[in-house]
Design a protein around this motif. Structure first.
Motif, PDB file in Angstrom:
ATOM      1  N   LYS A 109      -1.437   4.880 -13.190  1.00 33.29           N
ATOM      2  CA  LYS A 109      -1.731   4.204 -11.918  1.00 33.29           C
ATOM      3  C   LYS A 109      -3.061   3.462 -11.987  1.00 33.29           C
ATOM      4  CE  LYS A 109       0.850   7.465  -9.023  1.00 33.29           C
ATOM      5  NZ  LYS A 109       0.727   8.579  -8.050  1.00 33.29           N
ATOM      6  N   LYS A 110      -4.037   4.060 -12.662  1.00 38.63           N
ATOM      7  CA  LYS A 110      -5.350   3.421 -12.803  1.00 38.63           C
ATOM      8  C   LYS A 110      -5.225   2.132 -13.632  1.00 38.63           C
ATOM      9  CE  LYS A 110      -9.948   3.110 -12.847  1.00 38.63           C
ATOM     10  NZ  LYS A 110     -10.157   2.019 -13.821  1.00 38.63           N
ATOM     11  N   ILE A 111      -4.418   2.170 -14.685  1.00 37.01           N
ATOM     12  CA  ILE A 111      -4.222   0.984 -15.515  1.00 37.01           C
ATOM     13  C   ILE A 111      -3.549  -0.125 -14.695  1.00 37.01           C
ATOM     14  CG2 ILE A 111      -3.014   0.053 -17.536  1.00 37.01           C
ATOM     15  CD1 ILE A 111      -3.283   2.907 -18.760  1.00 37.01           C
ATOM     16  N   LEU A 112      -2.535   0.251 -13.928  1.00 34.01           N
ATOM     17  CA  LEU A 112      -1.847  -0.731 -13.096  1.00 34.01           C
ATOM     18  C   LEU A 112      -2.781  -1.311 -12.039  1.00 34.01           C
ATOM     19  CD1 LEU A 112       1.605   1.062 -12.638  1.00 34.01           C
ATOM     20  CD2 LEU A 112       1.147  -0.987 -13.998  1.00 34.01           C
ATOM     21  N   HIS A 113      -3.639  -0.466 -11.482  1.00 34.69           N
ATOM     22  CA  HIS A 113      -4.625  -0.934 -10.502  1.00 34.69           C
ATOM     23  C   HIS A 113      -5.557  -1.965 -11.142  1.00 34.69           C
ATOM     24  CE1 HIS A 113      -7.344  -0.580  -6.998  1.00 34.69           C
ATOM     25  NE2 HIS A 113      -8.298  -0.762  -7.900  1.00 34.69           N
ATOM     26  N   ASP A 114      -6.020  -1.679 -12.351  1.00 37.72           N
ATOM     27  CA  ASP A 114      -6.902  -2.610 -13.060  1.00 37.72           C
ATOM     28  C   ASP A 114      -6.194  -3.938 -13.324  1.00 37.72           C
ATOM     29  OD1 ASP A 114      -8.835  -0.656 -13.042  1.00 37.72           O
ATOM     30  OD2 ASP A 114      -8.523  -0.042 -15.127  1.00 37.72           O
ATOM     31  N   GLY A 171       1.588   8.020 -20.745  1.00 36.74           N
ATOM     32  CA  GLY A 171       2.459   9.070 -20.228  1.00 36.74           C
ATOM     33  C   GLY A 171       1.909   9.820 -19.033  1.00 36.74           C
ATOM     34  N   ASP A 172       0.597   9.816 -18.859  1.00 38.18           N
ATOM     35  CA  ASP A 172      -0.008  10.518 -17.735  1.00 38.18           C
ATOM     36  C   ASP A 172       0.114   9.656 -16.468  1.00 38.18           C
ATOM     37  OD1 ASP A 172      -1.987  12.773 -16.814  1.00 38.18           O
ATOM     38  OD2 ASP A 172      -2.826  10.887 -16.054  1.00 38.18           O
ATOM     39  N   ALA A 173       0.682  10.221 -15.419  1.00 40.01           N
ATOM     40  CA  ALA A 173       0.987   9.457 -14.210  1.00 40.01           C
ATOM     41  C   ALA A 173      -0.252   8.868 -13.550  1.00 40.01           C
ATOM     42  CB  ALA A 173       1.751  10.331 -13.216  1.00 40.01           C
ATOM     43  N   GLU A 174      -1.311   9.672 -13.425  1.00 42.29           N
ATOM     44  CA  GLU A 174      -2.518   9.190 -12.749  1.00 42.29           C
ATOM     45  C   GLU A 174      -3.251   8.147 -13.586  1.00 42.29           C
ATOM     46  OE1 GLU A 174      -3.276   9.779  -9.586  1.00 42.29           O
ATOM     47  OE2 GLU A 174      -1.359  10.839  -9.596  1.00 42.29           O
ATOM     48  N   ALA A 175      -3.308   8.368 -14.887  1.00 38.62           N
ATOM     49  CA  ALA A 175      -3.948   7.392 -15.770  1.00 38.62           C
ATOM     50  C   ALA A 175      -3.181   6.066 -15.732  1.00 38.62           C
ATOM     51  CB  ALA A 175      -4.006   7.928 -17.195  1.00 38.62           C
ATOM     52  N   ASP A 231       0.822  -1.211   0.000  1.00 39.07           N
ATOM     53  CA  ASP A 231       0.000   0.000   0.000  1.00 39.07           C
ATOM     54  C   ASP A 231       0.853   1.258   0.000  1.00 39.07           C
ATOM     55  OD1 ASP A 231      -2.726   0.153  -0.275  1.00 39.07           O
ATOM     56  OD2 ASP A 231      -3.137  -0.626   1.719  1.00 39.07           O
ATOM     57  N   GLY A 232       0.436   2.260  -0.781  1.00 37.36           N
ATOM     58  CA  GLY A 232       1.080   3.567  -0.748  1.00 37.36           C
ATOM     59  C   GLY A 232       2.383   3.663  -1.507  1.00 37.36           C
ATOM     60  N   LEU A 233       2.779   2.624  -2.234  1.00 32.65           N
ATOM     61  CA  LEU A 233       4.040   2.655  -2.963  1.00 32.65           C
ATOM     62  C   LEU A 233       3.952   3.654  -4.112  1.00 32.65           C
ATOM     63  CD1 LEU A 233       6.809   1.124  -2.978  1.00 32.65           C
ATOM     64  CD2 LEU A 233       5.871  -0.237  -4.845  1.00 32.65           C
ATOM     65  N   GLY A 234       4.703   4.732  -3.998  1.00 30.14           N
ATOM     66  CA  GLY A 234       4.690   5.753  -5.044  1.00 30.14           C
ATOM     67  C   GLY A 234       3.326   6.376  -5.265  1.00 30.14           C
ATOM     68  N   GLY A 235       2.483   6.434  -4.209  1.00 28.21           N
ATOM     69  CA  GLY A 235       1.161   7.020  -4.329  1.00 28.21           C
ATOM     70  C   GLY A 235       0.139   6.109  -4.982  1.00 28.21           C
ATOM     71  N   TYR A 236       0.477   4.838  -5.129  1.00 26.78           N
ATOM     72  CA  TYR A 236      -0.406   3.868  -5.780  1.00 26.78           C
ATOM     73  C   TYR A 236      -1.385   3.266  -4.769  1.00 26.78           C
ATOM     74  CZ  TYR A 236      -1.644  -0.676  -7.894  1.00 26.78           C
ATOM     75  OH  TYR A 236      -2.312  -1.770  -8.370  1.00 26.78           O
TER      76      TYR A 236
END
Length: 532
Positions: free
Chosen positions: A480-485, A474-478, A334-339
């Protein structure tokens, strides 16, 4: 020295030389460092485990390194610039950076080292750590020439690295042991023997003196290192002891100054006796079991889910690790790099409800007390903590499903070598410590093309596609969402069963100064000192 001895010696010249020799011997500072296992290799292109990294990072220095706080700082490179689009890094290598034989460390050494790691013939286990470099992955797969990799020596002390895409954690990758340089001249002259004592040429704070497998490995201060004047410890002796009880006894007898990993059930006793010399620090790492997805019944997602659900993680963390670990239901800490980690869907259930659902899943798959017999072998690397975990998990599976569970163990080097070489198994213990603060570092373990670390040979086109998409985003937040999925899919399929978020356990003698706990678990000997 006694009067009688002086009379025997007979000359003031000899007396003076003996005093000089004695003072030099007394002045030598030695760090005795327990390292919890024999390294598989001292070749940075083939390394994969932390006990190798501790040695290699004393011997070699990358472009970047970790300071005592676990922060990235300048290493062999004194400075660097990054292009506006984040794809071109230009490193200025220190003018006084030298190899242990006195020759200069050059940009060409780094070019050679990176090309060597990506050369398919090298078969580097961790080649993917440098895949962000342009054409590195293609070259590693034989789809591009080594000369097409994005590394260039602009001049003797200037190195330019071009990336496939902006990679925010690239400086952290360069501090990994796989990115440590080798001396081009030494490797070309000595071939595979470049790693041997007396032959090895290194650019770190220390140089290799001797190595007696399963006994000790000795390194001594490298006087040619650019910061040798500030290296206070003259000699470091690494002891590859995987017997934790023996390590603790040697620490208590003051024979070892540092011990890496000790039996967690000793935490309270050791703290009572040694106080702050007992170090339990949070780590960006995960302790997990992996299922061999090639083998029946572990190729059935229902079986994997059921086995994972039946494991009481709270019991493992509290009773076996005395609270030094935390139960987890996701692979990424949890929380690794804001993920924001994706947890298994049974994470919020009570343990009793999990077990009920697990029994139903196992029955649906045709196994268990009302179906085909369930026989499971758990493999783990030799370690009392891992043995206790395996014993507890075996009891949980026996009690829940009526399974017949056996256990087998190997030393740490052999255990991981077996998994990396694709050996068949049922269930195996594994752990992963973040190489860099990004969720991709954990999730990429399960990509189907990751032949080194996808131990269970999990293959999901859906998961692979999302991971590929994350590399192009390239977008950091997008991203993170892909990695979460992607992690949602992983936790649904349970090719691995995350069990605990691990802590780093160290014993640090009170005669050692300069030690700082850090989540990266980076502790270069050059930043420490020892009081005699």
């Amino acid at each position: 020295m006694t009067i009688q001895t002086r009379r025997i010696l007979g000359t003031s010249l000899l007396l003076g030389s003996l005093f000089l020799g004695a003072s030099q011997a007394l002045a030598e500072t030695v760090l005795h460092r327990g390292n919890s296992g024999e390294p598989q290799t001292l070749d940075q292109a083939n390394t994969s485990i932390d006990i190798e990294a501790f040695i290699l990072k004393d011997l070699y220095e990358g472009l970047t390194i970790y300071n005592p706080k676990g922060e990235i700082v300048a290493g062999a490179a004194e400075s660097w610039t990054i292009s506006d689009d984040g794809t071109v890094y230009t490193f200025k290598i220190r003018e006084n950076a030298k190899w242990s034989d006195g020759s200069p460390v050059t940009a060409e050494d780094f070019v050679f080292s990176i090309q060597r790691v990506q050369n398919p013939e090298t078969a580097a286990k961790y080649a993917n750590i440098l895949y962000p470099i342009k054409n590195a992955e293609k070259a590693n797969k034989g789809e591009a020439k080594l000369e097409e990799i994005g590394v260039k020596a602009v001049d003797a002390k200037t190195l330019e690295i071009t990336l496939e895409r902006a990679t925010p954690f690239f400086l952290e990758l360069l501090a990994h042991q796989t990115a440590l340089p080798v001396s081009k001249a030494s490797v070309e002259k000595n071939g595979k023997d470049f790693v041997k004592p007396g032959t090895m040429v290194s650019n770190g704070a220390y140089k290799l003196v001797s190595h007696v497998p399963n006994d000790n490995l000795v390194v001594e201060k490298n006087e040619n290192h650019w910061d040798a004047a500030n290296t206070k410890i003259d000699k470091v002796i690494f002891y590859p002891i995987d017997d934790q009880a023996a390590s603790v006894r040697r620490f208590e007898a003051k024979e070892m100054d540092l011990v890496y990993n000790f039996s967690a059930d000793q935490i309270n006793r050791l703290k009572e006796s040694y106080g702050e010399q007992v170090r339990v620090s949070p780590s960006a790492s995960t302790y997990y079991y992996v299922f061999d997805n090639r083998q029946e019944p572990f190729n059935d997602v229902r079986v994997r889910q059921a086995l994972s659900m039946a494991v009481d993680r709270d019991f493992l963390a509290t009773e076996i690790y005395s609270g030094a670990q935390l139960p987890t239901y996701s692979l990424v800490p949890d929380g690794l790099g804001g993920y924001s980690a994706a947890k298994a869907d049974f994470a919020e259930m009570s343990q009793l409800d999990r077990e009920d659902k697990a029994i139903a899943l196992m029955k649906d798959a045709g196994y268990g007390e009302d179906g085909k017999p369930l026989a499971i072998e758990i493999r783990y690397n030799t370690n009392p903590n891992h043995e206790r975990v395996a014993t507890a998990v075996a009891d949980m599976w026996k009690n829940t499903f009526g399974a017949t569970v056996t256990m087998t163990n190997l030393d740490v080097a052999s255990h991981y070598a077996y998994l990396q070489e694709g050996g068949a198994f049922n269930v195996a213990r594994a752990g992963w410590v973040a190489d860099y603060a990004d969720a991709e570092n954990f999730l990429a373990l399960n990509v189907s093309t990751n032949t080194s670390f996808n131990y269970g040979k999990y293959k999901s086109e859906e998961f692979d596609a999302l991971m590929a998409k994350s590399y192009a985003e390239g977008d950091a937040e997008a991203r993170k969402k892909i990695l979460h999925d992607a992690e949602v899919i992983l936790m649904r399929d349970q090719p691995i069963a995350p069990l605990m978020s691990t802590a780093n356990l160290w014993l640090v003698s009170d005669r050692v100064s300069g030690w700082e706990d850090n989540a990266a678990n980076e502790h270069l000997s050059r930043f420490l000192s020892v009081a005699e």
